[in-house]
Scaffold this active site. Sequence first.
Site, PDB file in Angstrom:
ATOM      1  N   CYS A 119       0.686  -1.124   0.013  1.00 16.68           N
ATOM      2  CA  CYS A 119       0.029   0.072   0.034  1.00 16.68           C
ATOM      3  C   CYS A 119       0.783   1.211   0.040  1.00 16.68           C
ATOM      4  CB  CYS A 119      -0.842  -0.046   1.279  1.00 16.68           C
ATOM      5  SG  CYS A 119      -1.877  -1.554   1.525  1.00 16.68           S
ATOM      6  N   HIS A 260      -3.873   6.809   3.430  1.00 17.03           N
ATOM      7  CA  HIS A 260      -4.409   5.290   2.737  1.00 17.03           C
ATOM      8  C   HIS A 260      -5.672   4.913   3.174  1.00 17.03           C
ATOM      9  CE1 HIS A 260      -4.304   1.203   1.438  1.00 17.03           C
ATOM     10  NE2 HIS A 260      -3.758   0.584   2.605  1.00 17.03           N
ATOM     11  N   ASN A 290     -10.151  -1.066   0.337  1.00 15.02           N
ATOM     12  CA  ASN A 290      -8.615  -1.154   0.357  1.00 15.02           C
ATOM     13  C   ASN A 290      -8.104  -1.207  -1.049  1.00 15.02           C
ATOM     14  OD1 ASN A 290      -6.004  -1.154   0.736  1.00 15.02           O
ATOM     15  ND2 ASN A 290      -6.169  -2.134   2.462  1.00 15.02           N
TER      16      ASN A 290
HETATM   17  O1  UT7 Z   1      -3.922  -1.860   3.470  1.00 17.90           O
HETATM   18  C1  UT7 Z   1      -2.972  -2.531   4.579  1.00 17.90           C
HETATM   19  C2  UT7 Z   1      -3.082  -2.094   5.801  1.00 17.90           C
HETATM   20  N1  UT7 Z   1      -4.191  -2.755   6.377  1.00 17.90           N
HETATM   21  C3  UT7 Z   1      -4.930  -2.396   7.256  1.00 17.90           C
HETATM   22  O2  UT7 Z   1      -4.498  -1.162   7.905  1.00 17.90           O
HETATM   23  C4  UT7 Z   1      -5.959  -2.982   7.948  1.00 17.90           C
HETATM   24  C5  UT7 Z   1      -6.027  -3.077   9.442  1.00 17.90           C
HETATM   25  N2  UT7 Z   1      -6.757  -3.778  10.018  1.00 17.90           N
HETATM   26  C6  UT7 Z   1      -8.133  -3.553  10.070  1.00 17.90           C
HETATM   27  O3  UT7 Z   1      -8.654  -2.768   9.651  1.00 17.90           O
HETATM   28  C7  UT7 Z   1      -8.974  -4.377  10.961  1.00 17.90           C
HETATM   29  O4  UT7 Z   1      -8.191  -4.952  12.031  1.00 17.90           O
HETATM   30  C8  UT7 Z   1     -10.147  -5.220  10.282  1.00 17.90           C
HETATM   31  C9  UT7 Z   1     -11.241  -4.551   9.764  1.00 17.90           C
HETATM   32  C10 UT7 Z   1      -9.436  -6.117   9.345  1.00 17.90           C
HETATM   33  C11 UT7 Z   1     -10.628  -6.301  11.450  1.00 17.90           C
HETATM   34  O5  UT7 Z   1     -11.423  -5.454  12.321  1.00 17.90           O
HETATM   35  P1  UT7 Z   1     -11.119  -5.764  14.043  1.00 17.90           P
HETATM   36  O6  UT7 Z   1     -11.965  -4.756  14.538  1.00 17.90           O
HETATM   37  O7  UT7 Z   1      -9.792  -5.788  14.165  1.00 17.90           O
HETATM   38  O8  UT7 Z   1     -11.953  -7.154  13.970  1.00 17.90           O
HETATM   39  P2  UT7 Z   1     -11.422  -8.720  14.437  1.00 17.90           P
HETATM   40  O9  UT7 Z   1     -10.317  -9.028  13.372  1.00 17.90           O
HETATM   41  O10 UT7 Z   1     -10.529  -8.568  15.921  1.00 17.90           O
HETATM   42  O11 UT7 Z   1     -12.613  -9.404  14.576  1.00 17.90           O
HETATM   43  C12 UT7 Z   1     -13.676  -9.359  15.663  1.00 17.90           C
HETATM   44  C13 UT7 Z   1     -14.704 -10.193  15.353  1.00 17.90           C
HETATM   45  C14 UT7 Z   1     -14.133 -11.454  15.235  1.00 17.90           C
HETATM   46  O12 UT7 Z   1     -15.276 -12.369  15.979  1.00 17.90           O
HETATM   47  P3  UT7 Z   1     -14.881 -12.888  17.445  1.00 17.90           P
HETATM   48  O13 UT7 Z   1     -13.401 -13.620  17.611  1.00 17.90           O
HETATM   49  O14 UT7 Z   1     -15.033 -11.550  18.231  1.00 17.90           O
HETATM   50  O15 UT7 Z   1     -16.268 -13.790  17.728  1.00 17.90           O
HETATM   51  C15 UT7 Z   1     -14.048 -11.928  13.898  1.00 17.90           C
HETATM   52  O16 UT7 Z   1     -14.057 -13.504  13.498  1.00 17.90           O
HETATM   53  O17 UT7 Z   1     -15.351  -9.693  13.895  1.00 17.90           O
HETATM   54  C16 UT7 Z   1     -15.417 -11.463  13.394  1.00 17.90           C
HETATM   55  N3  UT7 Z   1     -15.103 -11.133  11.826  1.00 17.90           N
HETATM   56  C17 UT7 Z   1     -16.087 -10.857  11.202  1.00 17.90           C
HETATM   57  N4  UT7 Z   1     -17.463 -10.656  11.367  1.00 17.90           N
HETATM   58  C18 UT7 Z   1     -18.578 -10.508  10.502  1.00 17.90           C
HETATM   59  C19 UT7 Z   1     -14.084 -10.853  10.991  1.00 17.90           C
HETATM   60  N5  UT7 Z   1     -14.445 -10.409   9.785  1.00 17.90           N
HETATM   61  C20 UT7 Z   1     -15.787 -10.408   9.812  1.00 17.90           C
HETATM   62  C21 UT7 Z   1     -16.693 -10.204   8.879  1.00 17.90           C
HETATM   63  N6  UT7 Z   1     -18.124 -10.003   9.188  1.00 17.90           N
HETATM   64  N7  UT7 Z   1     -16.373  -9.797   7.611  1.00 17.90           N
END
Ligand code: UT7
Length: 333
Positions: A119, A260, A290
């Site tokens: 990115c 970004h 993204n």
């Molecule tokens: O471009 C390069 C740079 N990239 C970034 O900067 C991305 C940085 N990271 C992020 O933007 C975020 O970490 C994400 C958007 C990828 C994820 O958000 P989060 O708030 O960190 O969620 P998480 O991964 O901790 O997941 C929370 C919950 C989990 O369930 P449990 O374990 O709490 O029951 C996941 O399984 O959300 C669940 N989950 C979803 N639920 C519904 C993960 N993906 C999904 C989904 N729909 N698509």
Amino acid sequence: MTETSPSIPVRIAGTGSYVPEKILTNAELADRVDTSDEWIVTRTGIKQRHIAADDEFTSHMATHAARRALEQAGIAPEDLELIIVATITPDTLTPATACYVQQNLGAVGAVAFDISAACSGFLYAMKISKRLISDGAFKNALIIGAEKLSAFVNWEDRSTCVLFGDGAGAAVLTRAEPGQGEILATEMGSDGRLTHLLNIPGGGSACPITTQNAGEHLATLAMLGKEVFKHAVTRMKEAAEKVIERSDLKPEDIACVIPHQANLRIIDAIADRLAVPNDRVFVNLDKYGNTSAAAVAIALDEANRTGAFKRGDHIVLVVFGAGLTWAAAAVRW
Ligand code: UT7
């Protein structure tokens, strides 16, 4: 040219962008994997993304964006001396996607190569080409961020497939005359200790795709999202602060921050830490998701064409991605 020679100022003479026609909404994704529009919008800010057709490659999108940037800059393809494409989704492993773009444009006099900085690639390309122009090596350059991420997403993995989209953005850089805008400062960095946080593990020489592993989705994006999130906020803040300071600017001098486009919560956290009001931060990830190296380039073009800043304004671009990598630029438009 010796180190004591005054360097030639460099400006952005034109911008362009392109996204494929097909739109994939959150609701459509919710029909495919266990997710919802509510989760995606709340956690990321993304509402839809554009997806390239099967026969539409990264170089095609890059060429469309490039033509728009060249038209705005008033520079003919034959006058280009340098083409850099930033991408992690090249048409082929070799030759470089930049060479396909060169062919498409008929830019016969240019040197063309790709860079892989995820990115952060578009701003890496900006720093490299700015230096080559200011040293006198070239008069003008075309830099492009272009990605067909849809070809490298595991469409069964809800934790990644909702995040990414396809598209391209471009800018033409050229020597600045007195009184014109200028790229004031650039910054870039990497931390190879954190390669495991965000990568495409298969498809390279370390793990070629074979008939045995073909079903394991190894040539798709894998990310430890929460860890990446924390580093993104810290590194983007630091990089932006460095270029702001080196340009003798204060937060109140900045008309527009173009970050970004990965996650609205990351963007809000950076705006907060830089003390720049949210209405001066450009956001379009709701429309495109993204798009990795293309994201900041598409955002720059949209901000430019919609009047988010005007001639003489100061803008700051700041990015973060796999590697980990990060970069920033301060520009007087
Ligand atoms: O471009 C390069 C740079 N990239 C970034 O900067 C991305 C940085 N990271 C992020 O933007 C975020 O970490 C994400 C958007 C990828 C994820 O958000 P989060 O708030 O960190 O969620 P998480 O991964 O901790 O997941 C929370 C919950 C989990 O369930 P449990 O374990 O709490 O029951 C996941 O399984 O959300 C669940 N989950 C979803 N639920 C519904 C993960 N993906 C999904 C989904 N729909 N698509």
